[in-house]
Design an enzyme around this catalytic site. Structure first.
Site, PDB file in Angstrom:
ATOM      1  N   CYS A 106      -1.861  -3.571   8.437  1.00  0.00           N
ATOM      2  CA  CYS A 106      -1.237  -2.379   9.251  1.00  0.00           C
ATOM      3  C   CYS A 106      -0.733  -2.582  10.646  1.00  0.00           C
ATOM      4  O   CYS A 106       0.240  -2.290  11.378  1.00  0.00           O
ATOM      5  CB  CYS A 106      -2.657  -1.395   9.495  1.00  0.00           C
ATOM      6  SG  CYS A 106      -3.193  -0.929   7.976  1.00  0.00           S
ATOM      7  N   CYS A 127       0.582  -1.301  -0.038  1.00  0.00           N
ATOM      8  CA  CYS A 127      -0.019   0.101   0.000  1.00  0.00           C
ATOM      9  C   CYS A 127       0.767   1.174   0.140  1.00  0.00           C
ATOM     10  O   CYS A 127       0.365   2.316   0.023  1.00  0.00           O
ATOM     11  CB  CYS A 127      -0.854  -0.147   1.235  1.00  0.00           C
ATOM     12  SG  CYS A 127      -0.119  -0.267   2.977  1.00  0.00           S
ATOM     13  N   CYS A 167      -2.986   4.632   5.965  1.00  0.00           N
ATOM     14  CA  CYS A 167      -4.396   4.713   6.334  1.00  0.00           C
ATOM     15  C   CYS A 167      -4.592   5.186   7.780  1.00  0.00           C
ATOM     16  O   CYS A 167      -3.855   4.740   8.801  1.00  0.00           O
ATOM     17  CB  CYS A 167      -5.009   3.414   5.783  1.00  0.00           C
ATOM     18  SG  CYS A 167      -4.532   2.034   6.803  1.00  0.00           S
TER      19      CYS A 167
END
Lengths: 165, 130
Positions: free
Chosen positions: B106, B37, B63
């Site tokens: 994440c 990402c 994010c």
């Protein structure tokens, strides 16, 4: 479903694709498999085929997405790619500069950073494509992983420009 | 996709954003990235000579889930020993923040950042010959 995005158009996996020919083939196949043109018993299959065609053309018409897809076909998981520390440091630094420019509402600076990173990204993509053509998968993976970070940066530039417009 | 309340809380009010002096021999810096990402995360720990984490700061470009994961771990590691901090797993982070499967990476990034920061500290300490 085992056919890959290339096979669905009768192509063999390749870095270089004749995009106008691909799009012509896409239109032809889309018409042929259009869900409105088949009987109720075949509708589900036609919908699935149409979905596959849409996804495949979206990936193959774009050189970067096509390159990432080729890596995927090679079994490469970009998520597992370790980046050199200096590279991560430079990305973090660029992101910090962009954040400052955003906070100061310095749109010319945002655009300048975007242009700079855009240029670096194009170079990395060209490097990745060249390596893919030569069958040098590790070199291609490393260059294309960098493109991911640049793309993320450029998305952010775009978002700032849009919110300022 | 909806973020959980805890993610939103950390995202809107992140704890411990900032920088520690990376030249400080008691500061370990972990810098990690997620190529899938394009997110990048820097986690810094200030560790006493006894091996207790006294302060933690992070800077994450990513994010909401990546920011929340790093914010959460800076809260968690403070006051812990290096060995205790090293046992924090991405599963615990993901569970605390109710991360959906697509955002698990994440929490993996945050776990990797802690480990990288500790490793950096240990390397510095070894270089000092202590």
């Amino acid at each position: 479903m085992t056919v890959n995005h290339f096979e669905i158009f009768g192509l063999t996996p390749s870095v270089d694709v004749d995009v106008p020919a691909l799009e012509a083939k896409y239109r032809e196949l889309s018409l042929e498999h259009h869900p409105d043109r088949v009987g109720a018993d075949q509708r589900l299959e036609a919908v699935q085929k149409t979905t596959s065609l849409n996804e495949a053309v979206k990936v193959l018409r774009d050189p970067a997405r096509r390159a990432f897809y080729l890596l995927q076909l090679e079994g490469i998981d970009l998520e597992k790619q370790q980046m050199p520390m200096e590279f991560l440091e430079s990305i973090l630094e660029q992101r910090e500069q962009l954040e400052i420019a955003k906070r100061q509402k310095n749109l010319p600076k945002v655009r300048a950073l975007g242009a700079e990173v855009g240029h670096t990204s194009d170079q990395a993509l060209a490097e990745g494509l060249k390596a893919l053509r030569a069958g040098e998968v590790p070199a291609a993976t490393s260059a294309l992983a960098r493109v991911r970070y640049y793309t993320r940066f450029l998305d952010e530039v775009e978002a700032i420009e849009e919110s300022a417009a | 996709m909806a973020y959980s309340d805890k993610v939103i809380e950390h995202y809107e009010n992140p704890k411990n954003v900032g920088t520690l002096d990376k030249e400080d021999p008691n500061v370990g810096t972990g810098l990690v990235g997620a190529p899938a990402c394009g997110d990048v995360m820097r986690l810094q720990l200030k560790i006493s000579d006894e091996g207790v984490i006294q302060d933690a700061k992070f800077k994450t470009f990513g994010c909401g889930s990546a920011i929340a994961s790093s914010s959460l771990v800076t809260e968690w590691v403070k006051g812990k020993t290096v060995d205790e901090a090293a046992t924090i797993t991405n599963k615990e982070i993901a569970k605390e923040l109710s991360l959906p499967p697509v955002k698990i990476h994440c929490s993996v990034l945050a776990e990797d950042a802690i480990k990288a920061a500790i490793e950096d500290f240990k390397k510095k300490k070894a270089a000092r010959g202590k």
